[in-house]
Design an enzyme around this catalytic site. Structure first.
Site, PDB file in Angstrom:
ATOM      1  N   LYS A   1       0.845  -1.202   0.000  1.00 29.59           N
ATOM      2  CA  LYS A   1       0.000   0.000   0.000  1.00 29.59           C
ATOM      3  C   LYS A   1       0.881   1.254   0.000  1.00 29.59           C
ATOM      4  O   LYS A   1       0.634   2.204  -0.741  1.00 29.59           O
ATOM      5  CB  LYS A   1      -0.915  -0.001   1.234  1.00 29.59           C
ATOM      6  CG  LYS A   1      -1.984   1.081   1.207  1.00 29.59           C
ATOM      7  CD  LYS A   1      -2.888   1.003   2.421  1.00 29.59           C
ATOM      8  CE  LYS A   1      -3.944  -0.068   2.290  1.00 29.59           C
ATOM      9  NZ  LYS A   1      -4.978   0.026   3.347  1.00 29.59           N
TER      10      LYS A   1
ATOM     11  N   ASP B   1      -7.976   4.330   4.373  1.00 29.26           N
ATOM     12  CA  ASP B   1      -8.723   3.088   4.567  1.00 29.26           C
ATOM     13  C   ASP B   1      -9.416   2.766   3.260  1.00 29.26           C
ATOM     14  O   ASP B   1      -9.992   3.658   2.611  1.00 29.26           O
ATOM     15  CB  ASP B   1      -9.739   3.221   5.704  1.00 29.26           C
ATOM     16  CG  ASP B   1     -10.264   1.852   6.138  1.00 29.26           C
ATOM     17  OD1 ASP B   1      -9.479   0.877   6.136  1.00 29.26           O
ATOM     18  OD2 ASP B   1     -11.454   1.734   6.481  1.00 29.26           O
ATOM     19  N   SER B   2      -9.348   1.530   2.853  1.00 25.57           N
ATOM     20  CA  SER B   2      -9.926   1.158   1.570  1.00 25.57           C
ATOM     21  C   SER B   2     -10.468  -0.256   1.622  1.00 25.57           C
ATOM     22  O   SER B   2     -10.129  -1.036   2.513  1.00 25.57           O
ATOM     23  CB  SER B   2      -8.872   1.280   0.460  1.00 25.57           C
ATOM     24  OG  SER B   2      -7.709   0.560   0.808  1.00 25.57           O
TER      25      SER B   2
ATOM     26  N   HIS C   1      -9.190   3.329  -7.298  1.00 22.49           N
ATOM     27  CA  HIS C   1      -9.826   4.077  -6.215  1.00 22.49           C
ATOM     28  C   HIS C   1      -8.792   4.885  -5.441  1.00 22.49           C
ATOM     29  O   HIS C   1      -9.029   6.033  -5.062  1.00 22.49           O
ATOM     30  CB  HIS C   1     -10.542   3.100  -5.273  1.00 22.49           C
ATOM     31  CG  HIS C   1      -9.675   1.965  -4.792  1.00 22.49           C
ATOM     32  ND1 HIS C   1      -8.928   1.169  -5.644  1.00 22.49           N
ATOM     33  CD2 HIS C   1      -9.402   1.495  -3.547  1.00 22.49           C
ATOM     34  CE1 HIS C   1      -8.259   0.270  -4.949  1.00 22.49           C
ATOM     35  NE2 HIS C   1      -8.517   0.456  -3.672  1.00 22.49           N
TER      36      HIS C   1
END
Length: 203
Positions: free
Chosen positions: A13, A70-71, A181
């Site tokens: 990430k 946050d995903s 996203h």
């Protein structure tokens, strides 16, 4: 140079965030640089709430500009699940593979056309004085019938983009980082970061 602490220990990430924020004059750090950083309980009711909790708590601890993220994946046929529980979808003994297998099992009788889903990413920015802003990015797609590809992480082997007829894991970083996203959320967050860096430079 302004330092930005990314409130994560997830190396994949962090790598994506570094790539997407390329070009801003920033010193990028993560929670790996702060072994005694406080643990943030992700018990918010939304991606935005969790992102804000991370950003504010870690900014307060480090005294630096902080990015909380946050995903997760929301599947229409599952009423939006796994949603904020995406990372721990398969329980305490979780892994990307187990999460993917559970998702496939739950959708096993559905044809591709009825497997609509979207990835969501919320990004919050805070410094020692509090929250600076929170933004969100969304990427629509479908859940593939079988996993394909080796790039990325999470649900990327199952997240199918009809335009390319490939999953995120097949498309690889070059294309994913221009349509994901996380890309859309960080594109909005970039404006907040750039304004902050400019302000710091003249103060």
């Amino acid at each position: 140079m302004t330092q930005l602490v990314v409130a994560t220990r997830n190396k994949k990430k962090l790598s994506e965030i570094k790539e997407i924020l390329k070009g801003i004059k920033l010193g990028l750090l993560s929670l790996d640089n702060y072994k005694d950083a406080p643990r943030v309980l992700e018990n918010g009711r939304s991606f935005k709430e969790n992102a804000v909790k991370k950003a504010v708590k870690v900014a307060r601890f480090t005294g630096k500009l902080c990015l909380g993220e946050d995903s997760g994946l929301c599947v229409d046929a599952l009423g939006g699940a796994p949603g904020i529980y995406s990372a721990r979808f398969s329980g305490n003994d979780k892994s990307d593979l187990k999460n993917n297998l559970k998702l496939l099992k739950l959708l096993k009788d559905l044809p591709l056309a009825k497997r609509r889903a979207h990835y969501v990413c919320a990004v919050a920015l805070a410094d020692k004085n509090g929250l600076l802003g929170v933004v969100e990015g969304i990427c629509p797609g479908l859940i593939a019938l079988t996993p394909s590809g080796s790039a990325g992480f999470g649900y990327d082997p199952l997240f199918y983009i009809p335009k390319y007829k490939k999953t995120f894991a097949q498309l690889g970083e070059k294309i994913k980082h221009k349509m994901s996203h996380r890309y859309y959320a960080l594109k909005k967050a970039r404006r907040i970061i750039e304004k902050y860096v400019e302000k710091q430079a003249v103060s």
